[in-house]
Design a protein around this motif. Structure first.
Motif, short mmCIF file in Angstrom:
data_model
loop_
_atom_site.label_atom_id
_atom_site.label_comp_id
_atom_site.label_asym_id
_atom_site.label_seq_id
_atom_site.Cartn_x
_atom_site.Cartn_y
_atom_site.Cartn_z
N PRO A 11 0.94 -1.30 -0.05
CA PRO A 11 0.02 -0.09 -0.04
C PRO A 11 0.72 1.35 -0.02
CG PRO A 11 -0.30 -1.50 1.87
CD PRO A 11 0.53 -2.19 1.28
N SER A 12 0.42 2.43 -0.20
CA SER A 12 0.72 3.71 -0.28
C SER A 12 1.59 3.85 1.15
CB SER A 12 -0.02 4.71 -0.93
OG SER A 12 0.69 6.13 -0.60
N GLY A 13 2.72 4.31 0.96
CA GLY A 13 3.31 4.79 2.44
C GLY A 13 3.77 3.54 2.92
N SER A 14 3.80 2.47 2.35
CA SER A 14 4.48 1.26 3.28
C SER A 14 5.94 1.18 3.17
CB SER A 14 3.81 -0.04 2.61
OG SER A 14 4.25 -0.12 1.06
N GLY A 15 6.42 2.09 2.58
CA GLY A 15 8.10 2.14 2.57
C GLY A 15 8.76 1.56 1.38
N LYS A 16 7.99 1.48 0.31
CA LYS A 16 8.53 0.75 -0.99
C LYS A 16 9.86 1.82 -1.51
CE LYS A 16 4.80 0.55 -3.03
NZ LYS A 16 3.73 1.31 -2.28
N SER A 17 9.26 3.01 -1.82
CA SER A 17 10.42 3.87 -2.35
C SER A 17 11.50 3.88 -1.35
CB SER A 17 9.73 5.30 -2.60
OG SER A 17 8.48 5.19 -3.41
N THR A 18 10.96 3.97 -0.21
CA THR A 18 12.34 4.43 0.74
C THR A 18 13.38 3.26 0.76
OG1 THR A 18 10.81 5.84 2.08
CG2 THR A 18 12.86 4.94 2.99
N LEU A 19 12.63 1.98 0.50
CA LEU A 19 13.40 0.95 0.52
C LEU A 19 14.56 1.07 -0.64
CD1 LEU A 19 14.40 -2.02 1.68
CD2 LEU A 19 12.71 -2.93 0.02
#
Ligand SMILES: Nc1ncnc2c1ncn2[C@@H]1O[C@H](COP(=O)(O)OP(=O)(O)OP(=O)(O)O)[C@@H](O)[C@H]1O
Ligand SMILES: [Mg+2]
Lengths: 251, 218
Positions: A37-45
């Motif tokens: 979901p949005s905000g789950s940290g995918k981009s940050t990872l």
């Protein structure tokens, strides 16, 4: 053989704990699709892998380059990060092409500036890569003169120009009009077939079914579930995964 | 009578206009260099550089140009720094315009999308390479049009250095008036010359701006 190895990656923004100790190893030629979901940290990872965000804790290894949170001296650390980035192609949701340079100049930039390749050699390399992504006839166009799908393909060619060991994609098709998504996914599929190691954050289920060796489902900073496409899509074990897949289907 | 007055004074006035243009051009080039590096100092992580740049900008934007000219030309000799009128004028004009230009440069640098730096660094560039190859070329294109006000102000401000006996357009006008007692005619001619120079320069800038941005804008 592992190309990427993440050990206990932790990242917080103030008191927002975005990644809560991620462990992940990616093998050579493996294609990993990350969903959540949005905000789950995918981009940050993804951004922690190339130190676009500095992890608070943990160890990132790509090939021979190892970056440890808070480790070694600042100079050495920066040099290692640069080496790691030169070996890791990064494709952004918003393309981020250089607007003052033509398609071919965008692709030449890395080899010329970083590898000190001669301009003629870099130009040939760039033309070949643009041909590979189906844009041989757009070499001398500026980004503003290209469609979103074409811009994203130039961005992929630019990332490939450094001959990376691995390609990271952060929602490469979510800024595109639906009719332009396919041309970008086709280029990515071809790369996967050639054996490129890839980590792809995307919600394109079809793409995942066709090329992913592994699907990872993330939620609230942890990997909730992972496995083959069949296992995660058709037989999810976790309640959160089931709910997410339901939401994606209904969207 | 008036007509012959104009034709007789015109050569001297046009000659003085060359001095005005020379002052403006030299000062603008120096001001661009000062402004550019001051902007880099302001965005750098080095606290000392940042501090020096901020103090410089604050002083030169916060005091009248005429006072700056007086301090440099009449004030500095008291501590044994004597600078002749023309260099004094150029120093004052460049330092003054440089402070304004640095703010335009800085705003332009900050206005470049942060995705540009990320894309450059993701290829493996150093911060310096990304700045030189990707950020600054775009900043300069953004900054040029926002700077035209400062250039035009600089051309007008050259008239202030007439007070330290530099024979530019305004000073020459006053010298002619001292002999002819025709202030209205002569000052109007001077005004017309300023207008031609400034309007010509504005047109040139517009043309340059269109040329440099034709590929970038959608
Ligand atoms: N630079 C930042 N500063 C502060 N908070 C941030 C920053 N980047 C991300 N966050 C926060 O981290 C959390 C995770 O963001 P992230 O972008 O990694 O999510 P995501 O899974 O990629 O979401 P999406 O699907 O919307 O792209 C969010 O709560 C976000 O607000
Ligand atoms: Mg994201």
């Amino acid at each position: 053989m592992k190309v990427i190895n993440l050990e206990n990656i932790t990242k917080s923004f103030a008191d927002n704990h975005v990644l809560k100790g991620i462990n992940l190893a990616v093998d050579k030629s493996e294609v990993v699709v990350v969903m959540g979901p949005s905000g789950s940290g995918k981009s940050t990872l993804l951004r922690c892998i190339t130190s676009l965000e500095a992890p608070n804790d943990g160890i990132v290894t790509v090939g021979d380059y190892k970056v440890e949170a808070g480790g070694e001296n600042e100079r050495e650390r920066k040099a290692t990060i640069r080496k790691l980035r030169q070996n890791t192609g990064f494709v952004f949701q918003q393309f981020n092409l250089f607007p003052h340079k033509t398609a071919v100049e965008n692709v030449m930039e890395g080899p010329v500036v970083i590898k000190k390749m001669s301009r003629e050699k870099a130009r040939r390399l760039a033309e070949n890569l643009l041909e590979k992504v189906g844009l041989a006839d757009k070499c001398h166009h500026y980004p503003a003169q290209l469609s979103g799908g074409q811009q994203q393909r130039v961005a992929i060619a630019r990332a490939l120009s450094m001959e990376p060991m691995v390609m990271l994609y952060d929602e490469p098709t979510s800024a595109l009009d639906p009719e332009l998504v396919r041309e970008v996914l086709l280029v990515m599929k071809d790369l996967a077939k050639e054996g490129m190691t890839m980590v792809v954050v995307t919600h394109e289920m079809g793409f995942a079914r066709d090329v992913a060796d592994r699907v990872i489902f993330m939620d609230r900073g942890v990997i909730v579930e992972q496995g083959t496409t069949d296992a995660v899509f058709n037989h999810p074990k976790e309640e959160r995964t089931k709910q997410f897949l339901q939401d994606v289907k209904n969207a | 009578m008036t007509f012959s007055l104009i034709t007789e004074s015109l050569p001297a006035l046009l000659n003085a206009t060359l001095m005005t243009i020379l002052l403006a051009v030299i000062s603008v080039v120096i001001a661009l260099i000062i402004g550019f590096f001051t902007a880099l100092a302001r965005i750098s992580k080095n606290k000392l550089l940042k501090g020096i740049a901020s103090v410089y900008i604050s002083i030169f934007r916060g005091t009248p140009l005429l006072v700056q000219i007086f301090v440099i030309y009449y004030g500095l000799p008291q501590i044994n720094i004597e600078i002749s009128p023309i260099p004094s004028g150029i120093i004052a004009l460049s330092l003054n315009a440089g402070a304004y230009l640095s703010e335009s440069f800085r705003a332009a640098i900050l206005s470049v999308d942060k995705g540009q730096l990320e894309a450059a660094e993701s290829l493996g560039m150093t911060y310096g390479q990304a700045l030189r190859r990707i950020i600054l070329p775009q900043s300069i294109r953004i900054a040029i049009p926002t700077m035209s006000n400062t250039y035009i102000t600089l051309i007008k401000d050259t008239s202030l250095v007439s007070v330290i006996t530099v024979t530019e357009l305004l000073q020459m006008s006053s010298l002619i008036i001292a002999k002819t007692f025709e202030p209205l005619t002569i000052y109007l001619v001077a005004a017309a010359i300023y207008w031609v120079v400034i309007t010509g320069f504005t047109l040139l800038l517009d043309w340059l701006e269109k040329r440099s941005s034709r590929h970038i804008m959608q």
